[in-house]
Design a protein around this motif. Structure first.
Motif, PDB file in Angstrom:
ATOM      1  N   THR A   1       1.335 -14.305  28.147  1.00 43.27           N
ATOM      2  CA  THR A   1       1.963 -14.495  26.894  1.00 43.27           C
ATOM      3  C   THR A   1       2.359 -13.453  26.097  1.00 43.27           C
ATOM      4  OG1 THR A   1       0.018 -14.900  25.545  1.00 43.27           O
ATOM      5  CG2 THR A   1       0.618 -16.871  26.617  1.00 43.27           C
ATOM      6  N   ILE A   2       2.030 -12.188  26.445  1.00 37.25           N
ATOM      7  CA  ILE A   2       2.490 -10.991  25.712  1.00 37.25           C
ATOM      8  C   ILE A   2       3.248 -10.078  26.642  1.00 37.25           C
ATOM      9  CG2 ILE A   2       0.454 -11.196  24.278  1.00 37.25           C
ATOM     10  CD1 ILE A   2      -0.934  -8.963  25.801  1.00 37.25           C
TER      11      ILE A   2
ATOM     12  N   GLN B   1      -8.182 -13.445  21.767  1.00 32.81           N
ATOM     13  CA  GLN B   1      -7.271 -12.575  22.202  1.00 32.81           C
ATOM     14  C   GLN B   1      -6.108 -13.548  23.033  1.00 32.81           C
ATOM     15  OE1 GLN B   1      -8.552  -9.402  24.467  1.00 32.81           O
ATOM     16  NE2 GLN B   1      -9.229  -8.262  22.727  1.00 32.81           N
ATOM     17  N   PRO B   2      -4.915 -13.307  23.199  1.00 36.23           N
ATOM     18  CA  PRO B   2      -3.933 -14.241  23.849  1.00 36.23           C
ATOM     19  C   PRO B   2      -4.089 -14.175  25.238  1.00 36.23           C
ATOM     20  CG  PRO B   2      -2.773 -12.235  23.279  1.00 36.23           C
ATOM     21  CD  PRO B   2      -4.400 -12.048  22.701  1.00 36.23           C
TER      22      PRO B   2
ATOM     23  N   TYR C   1      -6.878  -4.868  20.575  1.00 35.15           N
ATOM     24  CA  TYR C   1      -5.774  -5.663  20.484  1.00 35.15           C
ATOM     25  C   TYR C   1      -5.754  -6.517  19.186  1.00 35.15           C
ATOM     26  CZ  TYR C   1      -1.995  -9.005  21.481  1.00 35.15           C
ATOM     27  OH  TYR C   1      -0.782  -9.721  21.208  1.00 35.15           O
TER      28      TYR C   1
ATOM     29  N   SER D   1       1.755  -4.507  26.203  1.00 32.77           N
ATOM     30  CA  SER D   1       0.709  -4.640  25.347  1.00 32.77           C
ATOM     31  C   SER D   1      -0.599  -4.996  26.386  1.00 32.77           C
ATOM     32  CB  SER D   1       0.826  -5.851  24.420  1.00 32.77           C
ATOM     33  OG  SER D   1       2.173  -5.520  23.575  1.00 32.77           O
TER      34      SER D   1
END
Length: 239
Positions: free
Chosen positions: A103-104, A98-99, A34, A108
């Motif tokens: 939130t993505i 990493q998020p 990612y 993804s």
């Protein structure tokens, strides 16, 4: 097409005689993570330029296992794997950078994750033991530590009882072309015409691994380390 891809094609009146190798289309997997790895992007560009089909894979895919059923080769660029002694072999801070999944976008989510000694390494080792080819470049060559192979980094030293990389003042090759002589009788180099030919390899702060105990590998791929020299760039060594 031959000019575009750099391939020599010849017409023959009859089928060639003698020994032959049966070829098949390799199932190539290219590792990424990612946020993206720039060296992995260059790998992907090269594969696309020479029209080698490949699949980009992420840690979650590797952790599932059964890799040999899906791939023949797995490529790891510089930066994909780092030395042991960290929370993650892809870097101790990767997970924290990493998020959060919520939130993505959903598409993804499969890209999240990191290479770990607990989940990923056993699957990669099984892949190799079942006949798969693992190609590692730069820092990713440190995977030999996780596989417990009898290899060492030649440019390390013992400091306060711990093995550490030597400082740039002692060994420094920032990014240079090294010239080496390779054996063209190996299938890896069969496209070359001479028995032995010269090739350039790019070295950028890569740790050399002595091959003196691995005569089979030396016979297949090239001559001993004393035949390496700089073709373009520079290098400094005080060790």
């Amino acid at each position: 097409m031959t000019t575009q891809l750099g391939i020599n094609a010849f017409a023959v009146a009859k089928r060639p005689e003698g020994d032959a190798l049966q070829l098949h289309l390799e199932r190539i997997a290219l590792y990424d993570q990612y946020g993206g790895l720039m060296p992995s992007g260059w790998f992907r560009w090269l594969l696309e330029q020479f029209e080698f089909p490949s699949t980009v894979v992420y840690p979650q895919t590797l952790d599932v296992g059964d890799l040999k059923k899906k791939y023949d080769d797995i490529l790891f660029s510089d930066g994909a794997i780092t030395a042991q002694g960290r929370d993650s072999l892809a870097g101790s801070s990767l997970a924290s950078r990493q998020p959060k999944p919520e939130t993505i976008p959903a598409e993804s989510l499969p890209w999240l994750g990191a290479i770990t000694t607990e989940k990923t390494i056993p699957q990669l080792q099984k892949f190799v033991e079942e006949g798969g080819t693992l190609l590692a470049i730069g820092s990713s060559t440190s995977i030999y530590e996780s596989f417990h192979l009898p290899l060492v980094n030649a440019v390390t030293e013992i400091v306060k009882g711990k093995t550490v990389n030597v400082s740039p003042e002692k060994f420094y090759i920032p990014g240079s072309l090294m010239r080496t002589r390779v054996n063209t009788e190996s299938p890896v180099r069969m496209a070359c015409q001479q028995r032995w030919t010269y090739s350039s390899i790019e070295v950028q702060r890569s740790g050399p691994i002595p091959m003196r105990r691995f005569t089979e590998c030396r016979r297949e791929l090239g001559t001993p380390a004393e035949t390496f020299w700089i073709a373009d760039g520079h290098g400094d060594s005080n060790i």
